[in-house]
Design a protein around this motif. Structure first.
Motif, PDB file in Angstrom:
ATOM      1  N   ASP A   1       0.825  -1.213   0.000  1.00 23.26           N
ATOM      2  CA  ASP A   1       0.000   0.000   0.000  1.00 23.26           C
ATOM      3  C   ASP A   1       0.855   1.256   0.000  1.00 23.26           C
ATOM      4  OD1 ASP A   1      -2.224  -1.570   0.058  1.00 23.26           O
ATOM      5  OD2 ASP A   1      -2.593  -1.356   2.198  1.00 23.26           O
ATOM      6  N   GLU A   2       1.978   1.199   0.719  1.00 16.18           N
ATOM      7  CA  GLU A   2       2.865   2.357   0.785  1.00 16.18           C
ATOM      8  C   GLU A   2       3.300   2.781  -0.618  1.00 16.18           C
ATOM      9  OE1 GLU A   2       3.324   0.146   4.679  1.00 16.18           O
ATOM     10  OE2 GLU A   2       3.241  -0.394   2.552  1.00 16.18           O
ATOM     11  N   MET A   3       3.619   1.807  -1.452  1.00 16.61           N
ATOM     12  CA  MET A   3       4.070   2.096  -2.807  1.00 16.61           C
ATOM     13  C   MET A   3       2.953   2.732  -3.644  1.00 16.61           C
ATOM     14  SD  MET A   3       5.794  -0.491  -5.613  1.00 16.61           S
ATOM     15  CE  MET A   3       7.238  -0.817  -4.578  1.00 16.61           C
ATOM     16  N   ILE A   4       1.733   2.246  -3.458  1.00 16.61           N
ATOM     17  CA  ILE A   4       0.601   2.788  -4.214  1.00 16.61           C
ATOM     18  C   ILE A   4       0.317   4.229  -3.798  1.00 16.61           C
ATOM     19  CG2 ILE A   4      -1.843   2.501  -4.773  1.00 16.61           C
ATOM     20  CD1 ILE A   4      -1.504  -0.503  -4.125  1.00 16.61           C
ATOM     21  N   VAL A   5       0.321   4.477  -2.486  1.00 14.29           N
ATOM     22  CA  VAL A   5       0.078   5.835  -1.985  1.00 14.29           C
ATOM     23  C   VAL A   5       1.167   6.783  -2.474  1.00 14.29           C
ATOM     24  CG1 VAL A   5      -0.059   7.277   0.085  1.00 14.29           C
ATOM     25  CG2 VAL A   5      -1.190   5.048   0.040  1.00 14.29           C
ATOM     26  N   MET A   6       2.417   6.359  -2.399  1.00 12.72           N
ATOM     27  CA  MET A   6       3.512   7.208  -2.858  1.00 12.72           C
ATOM     28  C   MET A   6       3.443   7.455  -4.364  1.00 12.72           C
ATOM     29  SD  MET A   6       6.883   6.230  -0.571  1.00 12.72           S
ATOM     30  CE  MET A   6       6.760   4.456  -0.718  1.00 12.72           C
ATOM     31  N   SER A   7       2.943   6.481  -5.113  1.00 14.51           N
ATOM     32  CA  SER A   7       2.792   6.660  -6.561  1.00 14.51           C
ATOM     33  C   SER A   7       1.799   7.773  -6.862  1.00 14.51           C
ATOM     34  CB  SER A   7       2.320   5.353  -7.206  1.00 14.51           C
ATOM     35  OG  SER A   7       3.299   4.345  -7.070  1.00 14.51           O
ATOM     36  N   GLY A   8       0.713   7.823  -6.074  1.00 17.21           N
ATOM     37  CA  GLY A   8      -0.248   8.908  -6.230  1.00 17.21           C
ATOM     38  C   GLY A   8       0.389  10.257  -5.952  1.00 17.21           C
ATOM     39  N   GLY A   9       1.206  10.316  -4.902  1.00 18.50           N
ATOM     40  CA  GLY A   9       1.903  11.556  -4.580  1.00 18.50           C
ATOM     41  C   GLY A   9       2.896  11.941  -5.659  1.00 18.50           C
TER      42      GLY A   9
ATOM     43  N   SER B   1       2.912  15.272  -8.311  1.00 18.07           N
ATOM     44  CA  SER B   1       4.028  16.221  -8.389  1.00 18.07           C
ATOM     45  C   SER B   1       4.404  16.539  -9.834  1.00 18.07           C
ATOM     46  CB  SER B   1       5.254  15.660  -7.652  1.00 18.07           C
ATOM     47  OG  SER B   1       5.854  14.603  -8.393  1.00 18.07           O
ATOM     48  N   LEU B   2       3.988  15.686 -10.758  1.00 19.80           N
ATOM     49  CA  LEU B   2       4.276  15.899 -12.179  1.00 19.80           C
ATOM     50  C   LEU B   2       3.145  16.639 -12.881  1.00 19.80           C
ATOM     51  CD1 LEU B   2       5.610  12.321 -13.072  1.00 19.80           C
ATOM     52  CD2 LEU B   2       6.938  14.335 -12.409  1.00 19.80           C
TER      53      LEU B   2
ATOM     54  N   THR C   1      -8.821   8.263  11.546  1.00 26.48           N
ATOM     55  CA  THR C   1      -7.881   9.316  11.960  1.00 26.48           C
ATOM     56  C   THR C   1      -6.447   8.900  11.658  1.00 26.48           C
ATOM     57  OG1 THR C   1      -9.381   9.961  13.739  1.00 26.48           O
ATOM     58  CG2 THR C   1      -7.110  10.756  13.875  1.00 26.48           C
ATOM     59  N   THR C   2      -6.096   7.680  12.071  1.00 25.83           N
ATOM     60  CA  THR C   2      -4.740   7.192  11.795  1.00 25.83           C
ATOM     61  C   THR C   2      -4.522   7.036  10.295  1.00 25.83           C
ATOM     62  OG1 THR C   2      -4.841   5.933  13.858  1.00 25.83           O
ATOM     63  CG2 THR C   2      -3.046   5.411  12.350  1.00 25.83           C
ATOM     64  N   GLY C   3      -5.557   6.591   9.583  1.00 32.25           N
ATOM     65  CA  GLY C   3      -5.450   6.429   8.141  1.00 32.25           C
ATOM     66  C   GLY C   3      -5.139   7.732   7.442  1.00 32.25           C
ATOM     67  N   PHE C   4      -5.711   8.829   7.947  1.00 30.68           N
ATOM     68  CA  PHE C   4      -5.432  10.146   7.360  1.00 30.68           C
ATOM     69  C   PHE C   4      -3.962  10.503   7.532  1.00 30.68           C
ATOM     70  CE2 PHE C   4      -5.021  14.736   7.493  1.00 30.68           C
ATOM     71  CZ  PHE C   4      -5.755  15.128   6.382  1.00 30.68           C
ATOM     72  N   VAL C   5      -3.457  10.310   8.751  1.00 34.07           N
ATOM     73  CA  VAL C   5      -2.046  10.629   9.029  1.00 34.07           C
ATOM     74  C   VAL C   5      -1.117   9.736   8.210  1.00 34.07           C
ATOM     75  CG1 VAL C   5      -0.253  10.688  10.817  1.00 34.07           C
ATOM     76  CG2 VAL C   5      -2.586  11.447  11.352  1.00 34.07           C
ATOM     77  N   TRP C   6      -1.401   8.440   8.204  1.00 40.75           N
ATOM     78  CA  TRP C   6      -0.579   7.474   7.470  1.00 40.75           C
ATOM     79  C   TRP C   6      -0.551   7.793   5.978  1.00 40.75           C
ATOM     80  CZ3 TRP C   6      -1.549   3.924   3.578  1.00 40.75           C
ATOM     81  CH2 TRP C   6      -0.581   2.926   3.379  1.00 40.75           C
ATOM     82  N   THR C   7      -1.714   8.069   5.409  1.00 44.02           N
ATOM     83  CA  THR C   7      -1.804   8.405   3.982  1.00 44.02           C
ATOM     84  C   THR C   7      -1.041   9.692   3.685  1.00 44.02           C
ATOM     85  OG1 THR C   7      -3.997   7.369   3.876  1.00 44.02           O
ATOM     86  CG2 THR C   7      -3.380   8.815   2.054  1.00 44.02           C
ATOM     87  N   LEU C   8      -1.199  10.680   4.557  1.00 44.12           N
ATOM     88  CA  LEU C   8      -0.527  11.961   4.357  1.00 44.12           C
ATOM     89  C   LEU C   8       0.993  11.795   4.351  1.00 44.12           C
ATOM     90  CD1 LEU C   8      -0.855  15.037   4.097  1.00 44.12           C
ATOM     91  CD2 LEU C   8      -0.761  15.176   6.589  1.00 44.12           C
ATOM     92  N   ILE C   9       1.504  10.984   5.275  1.00 43.28           N
ATOM     93  CA  ILE C   9       2.959  10.768   5.359  1.00 43.28           C
ATOM     94  C   ILE C   9       3.501  10.201   4.061  1.00 43.28           C
ATOM     95  CG2 ILE C   9       4.761   9.342   6.441  1.00 43.28           C
ATOM     96  CD1 ILE C   9       3.107   9.539   9.041  1.00 43.28           C
ATOM     97  N   TYR C  10       2.906   9.112   3.581  1.00 42.62           N
ATOM     98  CA  TYR C  10       3.447   8.449   2.395  1.00 42.62           C
ATOM     99  C   TYR C  10       3.124   9.203   1.109  1.00 42.62           C
ATOM    100  CZ  TYR C  10       5.010   4.630   5.255  1.00 42.62           C
ATOM    101  OH  TYR C  10       5.679   3.887   6.206  1.00 42.62           O
TER     102      TYR C  10
ATOM    103  N   LEU D   1       7.544  14.240  -2.807  1.00 43.50           N
ATOM    104  CA  LEU D   1       8.874  14.861  -2.703  1.00 43.50           C
ATOM    105  C   LEU D   1       9.999  13.970  -3.214  1.00 43.50           C
ATOM    106  CD1 LEU D   1       8.584  16.479   0.851  1.00 43.50           C
ATOM    107  CD2 LEU D   1       8.276  17.600  -1.368  1.00 43.50           C
ATOM    108  N   PHE D   2       9.859  12.660  -3.041  1.00 44.93           N
ATOM    109  CA  PHE D   2      10.950  11.736  -3.376  1.00 44.93           C
ATOM    110  C   PHE D   2      10.467  10.613  -4.292  1.00 44.93           C
ATOM    111  CE2 PHE D   2      11.502  13.299   1.025  1.00 44.93           C
ATOM    112  CZ  PHE D   2      12.618  14.094   0.840  1.00 44.93           C
ATOM    113  N   GLY D   3       9.787  10.992  -5.357  1.00 50.38           N
ATOM    114  CA  GLY D   3       9.196  10.002  -6.252  1.00 50.38           C
ATOM    115  C   GLY D   3      10.168   9.006  -6.837  1.00 50.38           C
TER     116      GLY D   3
END
Length: 213
Positions: free
Chosen positions: A33-41, A45-46, A141-150, A156-158
Motif C-alpha cells: 500500500d505504501e508504494m501505491i500511496v507514494m505513486s499517487g503523490g 508532483s508531475l 484518523t490514523t489512516g489520514f495521518v498514514w496516507t498523508l505521510i506516504y 517529494l521523493f518520487g
C-alpha cells in the motif's frame, strides 16, 4: 505488477485506478500500500493529477478497503479467518491477535504501520463486534495521518519510491511508534498551553505574536 506498471496504470486510468488499487489491498494487491500511496503523490508532483484530488481519492481508497474488512469480519466471522489461514497468513493473524490483546482499540493505530497486519486487524475487530463508531474514530484518523505521510514522501521523493517502500515494510512499526509519541506530546503540550492561557487570561493570539515576532 512492478512499480512502472502501476504508474502506467494510474496514469492511464487516473483517480479510478488509484482508488481501486488501494481498495483491492484488502484482498491482497501484489504491491505494498505504501508504494501505491507514494505513486499517487509522485504523479501529482508531475501535474499529471491534482494534488488535492489525488490525496482525497488515495485516502478514501485506504479507509474504504479497510472498512470492507471490518464489515466482512462482522458479518462472516470465523469463515473469514479460515480463508486467511488458507492463504498462509497464520503468522500475521497471530501477530494481529497479539496486538489486539495488548493494546485493544489502539492496535488500530499501530497496525497501519505493519504491512498485512493492517488488513487483518479490521477483520478481527469486526468479529469482536467493536462499534463502527469506535472503529472509524481510530482507523480513519490514523489512516489520514498514514496516507498523508506516504503521499508527501511520494510527492517529494518520487524517484525513491521502491527504496522507501522497502524501508516501510521492514521498519514501519517504528515509524508508527514515533508518530504516536509525537502526537501525544503535541496533544499534552497544546493542553498545557491552553491551561496557561486560561489561568493567565492571556489571548492566545498574543502568545503567537511573541513566538513569531
Amino acid at each position: 505488477m512492478e512499480l512502472q506498471d502501476l504508474l502506467l496504470f494510474i496514469d492511464q486510468y487516473g483517480y479510478f485506478a488509484l482508488f481501486f488499487s488501494l481498495w483491492l489491498g484488502i484482498i491482497g494487491m501484489p504491491l505494498p500500500d505504501e508504494m501505491i500511496v507514494m505513486s499517487g503523490g509522485f504523479l501529482s508532483s508531475l501535474d499529471t493529477m491534482s494534488v488535492w484530488k489525488s490525496f482525497l481519492i488515495t485516502y478514501l481508497g485506504v479507509v474504504s478497503g479497510l472498512s470492507l474488512g471490518y464489515v466482512l469480519g462482522r458479518q462472516f466471522g470465523q469463515r473469514v479467518l479460515d480463508k486467511l489461514m488458507k492463504k498462509k497468513k497464520a503468522k500475521y493473524l497471530l501477530q494481529s491477535k497479539d496486538l489486539l490483546d495488548k493494546y485493544g482499540r489502539f492496535a488500530l493505530v499501530f497496525s497501519y504501520f505493519i504491512p498485512i497486519v493492517r488488513h487483518i486487524l479490521p477483520y478481527l475487530v469486526g468479529m469482536n463486534h467493536m462499534s463502527f463508531k469506535t472503529y472509524a474514530i481510530f482507523s480513519y484518523t490514523t489512516g489520514f495521518v498514514w496516507t498523508l505521510i506516504y503521499f508527501i514522501l511520494g510527492h517529494l521523493f518520487g524517484s525513491q519510491i521502491e527504496y522507501i517502500s522497502l524501508l516501510a515494510t521492514k521498519y514501519g512499526i517504528y515509524l508508527g511508534i514515533v508518530i504516536v509519541i509525537i502526537s501525544l506530546l503535541y496533544y499534552f503540550y497544546i493542553r498545557k498551553l491552553k491551561k496557561i492561557v486560561k489561568i493567565g487570561n492571556i489571548p492566545i493570539s498574543k502568545i503567537f505574536e511573541v513566538w513569531w515576532g
